[in-house]
Design a protein around this motif. Structure first.
Motif, short mmCIF file in Angstrom:
data_model
loop_
_atom_site.label_atom_id
_atom_site.label_comp_id
_atom_site.label_asym_id
_atom_site.label_seq_id
_atom_site.Cartn_x
_atom_site.Cartn_y
_atom_site.Cartn_z
N LEU A 1 40.48 -14.25 91.70
CA LEU A 1 39.30 -13.59 92.58
C LEU A 1 38.06 -13.55 91.61
CD1 LEU A 1 41.10 -10.71 94.30
CD2 LEU A 1 40.46 -12.92 95.37
N MET A 2 38.61 -13.53 90.19
CA MET A 2 37.43 -13.71 89.34
C MET A 2 37.31 -14.67 88.66
SD MET A 2 36.00 -10.63 89.69
CE MET A 2 34.69 -10.73 88.21
N SER A 3 37.69 -15.75 89.15
CA SER A 3 37.56 -17.00 88.50
C SER A 3 36.24 -17.89 89.14
CB SER A 3 38.82 -17.87 88.82
OG SER A 3 38.92 -18.33 90.35
N PHE A 4 35.97 -18.74 88.32
CA PHE A 4 34.72 -19.45 88.81
C PHE A 4 34.95 -20.23 90.14
CE2 PHE A 4 31.92 -23.44 88.61
CZ PHE A 4 30.66 -22.75 88.30
N PRO B 1 32.52 -22.28 82.84
CA PRO B 1 33.00 -23.45 82.12
C PRO B 1 32.04 -24.42 81.84
CG PRO B 1 33.31 -23.37 84.76
CD PRO B 1 32.75 -22.01 84.45
N ASN B 2 32.42 -25.40 80.88
CA ASN B 2 31.45 -26.52 80.65
C ASN B 2 31.52 -27.36 81.83
OD1 ASN B 2 30.09 -28.79 79.41
ND2 ASN B 2 31.65 -28.55 77.58
N PHE C 1 31.34 -30.96 86.79
CA PHE C 1 30.30 -31.17 87.69
C PHE C 1 30.78 -31.94 88.58
CE2 PHE C 1 26.89 -33.77 88.99
CZ PHE C 1 25.61 -32.92 88.73
N HIS C 2 31.36 -32.90 88.78
CA HIS C 2 31.97 -33.86 89.83
C HIS C 2 32.62 -33.09 90.96
CE1 HIS C 2 32.89 -37.41 91.92
NE2 HIS C 2 34.13 -36.96 92.13
N HIS C 3 33.68 -32.19 90.33
CA HIS C 3 34.33 -31.58 91.21
C HIS C 3 33.62 -30.44 92.04
CE1 HIS C 3 37.82 -29.17 92.77
NE2 HIS C 3 37.30 -27.86 92.39
N PHE C 4 32.61 -29.53 91.35
CA PHE C 4 31.94 -28.72 92.08
C PHE C 4 31.03 -29.02 93.09
CE2 PHE C 4 34.33 -26.05 88.87
CZ PHE C 4 34.79 -25.05 89.67
#
Length: 609
Positions: free
Chosen positions: A324-327, A398-399, A422-425
């Motif tokens: 729940l507290m993950s990016f 995250p980087n 970057f591509h995933h998000f």
């Protein structure tokens, strides 16, 4: 500060409470309102010495009006006399307010700081409760059952007890055997058992009667439970004994009685005429009891995340909290908030009863434009919001150039090509979700349907047919080649011109509000025959919303629950149906005994268990 454990499911919703009108004519089980003492209902001169039994129609009360915090409650005497027993039942089912995880504030007494001790909840568990809003202790039992004629005040009922350095005062509150607190305890026990009332004394029940009542109640609950799980309607058009369509509930109850010898002895014809447990009011109470028990199961499953004791469950709770507290979660949550914010006005517009089609179709275009703008220009702003939120709560960002790792895994696994964060998000989440919403809007509101609806709105009689447009209505007629030939369309505009001149000059058509009123007025005045072809187009327009599924104004869950046979369902019952239908996995695990106990404690019943 830890969260308080006094949460209620109603706090997740902000909808204003409503009151439903309940029909008295179809009640098979009238409720009995028994005066508890002379203080609550004074006797009238000249009345009969026999006990006064008043039939009171059942009412719906939204529990959001009854706060759990004792410092926010209004006094019991301020409630209507007919409502007080319901208030008592609601609070007894909840129990005293005991926020054990709360960090209690300190108060200076002289030079020494003192505060409420959580261990006192264990010592005086049945009655001691704490108000977070007032930082004070209260007596749960005295609030509900302390006699109004008791002399003197009591801090545990009024403003609350705050002198944490005087522990003896809490002990003295209980008092001796005949103290006001102990009298309140006795009154609560009698109230919970429902055995000491006048109604119970007048109805001498044998063990066979009690057993038959329980079996009859179980049969009704079994039938209702099955219908709730399947999302099916209950009522029939004719529920009389000789009807061939008595509805799902009565038919299922009949089926149970035919295949279970024990049920056949106590239900339907074999049940007392005044206690058959088949009336709409009884059905509604059982449905509400099922929903409350399912809600209780939901809250217990949520509490398990933070209040587990053994190691295995603790590890599970920690892993869930970590997710729940993950990016990933925070990123998706903020994206959903943005999308819901953009689509909310369209959702509200489509669910209006007096729907303005022109504005609704305009909102579709506005929503598409806003979503497209979010897709093209909203990435940087969205990332800034997510990053600031994570920094505020100390969560690692995250980087974005590093390889994406699925949450819960320490390293990338799999044979598919590695991708960056970057591509995933951006591509797989941000753009994909927005594209999905745009495609869904395009599927639900294609250009052909939008054009049909826009043309249909030209018949709107509001403001003396201000929206009337001959060219659009001619275009609308062209969508029905079977009714309007190409030859007829050549002079159809002239027919429309004659129609609008005739209507605008007639005062009887000036105050019409919708197409239905227009259609009825045309028939009433005989103009439906004079302008026969225009009236035919109007009839086709009236069935258009049905043919297009009313622009799909409801969600998939509601299409199963709020069907034609439930078109007059109130908000509370709709909520109860949806809870039990959507949370079927939890509802299946609710015990029959828990439903029976909640149903019995909702109000005074003719029969007691």
């Amino acid at each position: 500060m830890k969260r308080s454990s006094t949460r209620d499911i109603s706090t997740f919703f902000t909808k204003k409470p409503t009151t439903e009108n309940v029909s008295q004519a179809q009640a098979n089980e009238p409720e009995i309102n028994i005066p508890r003492s002379p203080a609550t209902q004074p006797s009238q001169q000249g009345s009969s010495p026999t006990p006064s039994i008043t039939l009171v129609p059942p009412q719906d009360f939204d529990t959001i009006n009854y706060p759990q915090d004792p410092g926010k409650r209004k006094k019991l005497i301020d409630f209507h006399p007919n409502e007080r027993d319901l208030v008592r039942r609601i609070y007894i089912q909840r129990g005293p307010c005991q926020p054990k995880d709360y960090v209690f504030p300190q108060t200076l007494f002289g030079k020494n700081p003192r505060r409420f001790n959580v261990k006192w909840f264990e010592t005086w568990r049945p009655w001691l409760e704490y108000s977070v809003s007032k930082d004070a202790a209260f007596c749960f039992i005295c609030y509900l059952f302390k006699s109004e004629n008791t002399a003197g005040g009591d801090a545990f009922v009024g403003e609350g007890f705050k002198c944490w350095n005087r522990l003896g005062t809490i002990r003295d509150h209980v008092g001796k055997h005949m103290s006001s607190h102990n009298n309140a305890v006795v009154a609560m026990e009698l109230f919970k058992k429902q055995k000491g009332s006048i109604a119970s004394a007048l109805s001498k029940q044998t063990e066979e009667v009690v057993s038959a009542y329980r079996k009859r109640l179980e049969a009704s609950i079994t039938a209702i439970r099955w219908l709730l799980l399947q999302g099916l309607p209950f009522r029939g058009h004719d529920e009389s004994e000789n009807s061939m369509n008595r509805g799902n509930f009565m038919s299922l109850l009949t089926l149970l009685s035919e295949h279970d010898p024990e049920y056949s002895k106590v239900v339907l014809k074999m049940a007392p005429g005044n206690c058959q447990l088949t009336s709409p009011i009884v059905q509604k109470d059982i449905i509400n009891a099922c929903a409350k028990e399912t809600t209780k199961a939901i809250l217990e499953s949520l509490d398990a995340i933070a209040e587990v004791s053994d190691t295995i469950d603790s590890n599970k709770a920690q892993s869930i909290t970590h997710l729940l507290m993950s990016f990933d979660f925070v990123f998706v949550a903020h994206l959903m908030v943005a999308i819901f914010g953009i689509t909310n006005e369209l959702n509200v517009e489509l669910q209006k009863h007096d729907q303005d089609i022109v504005n609704a179709m305009a909102m579709v275009d506005i929503t598409k434009t806003s979503l497209q703008k979010l897709r093209d220009e909203g990435w940087n702003f969205h990332m800034d919001k997510v990053t600031s939120f994570l920094v505020k709560y100390g969560v690692e960002v995250p980087n974005m150039e590093a390889n994406y790792i699925i949450p819960g895994r320490r390293m990338y696994r799999g044979k598919s090509p590695q991708i960056t964060n970057f591509h995933h998000f951006r591509v797989e989440v941000f753009l994909s979700v927005i594209d999905l919403q745009l495609q869904e809007l395009e599927n639900r509101f294609p250009e052909v349907s939008k054009e049909l609806l826009m043309c249909m709105s030209c018949f709107n009689p509001a403001n003396r047919f201000a929206a009337f447009d001959k060219s659009k209505l001619t275009r609308l007629a062209g969508f029905y080649p079977s009714e309007f030939s190409s030859t007829e369309l050549l002079f159809f505009e002239h027919s429309l011109e004659n129609f609008i001149v005739s209507i605008r000059e007639d005062e009887r058509f000036w105050d019409l509000k919708n197409l239905g009123e227009l259609s009825m007025k045309l028939v009433e005045t005989g103009k439906s025959m004079t302008h026969e072809r225009v009236y035919l187009l109007l009839k086709l327009v009236l069935i258009l919303p049905v043919a297009t599924a009313s622009v799909e104004r409801v969600f998939s869950g509601m299409t199963q629950v709020k069907v034609k046979l439930r078109n007059s369902m109130g908000d509370q019952m709709l909520n109860d149906f949806l809870i039990t239908y959507q949370e079927r996995d939890l509802f299946l695990n609710v015990k029959m005994s828990d439903i029976i106990d909640r149903y019995q404690n909702m109000k005074t019943r003719r029969e007691q268990l």
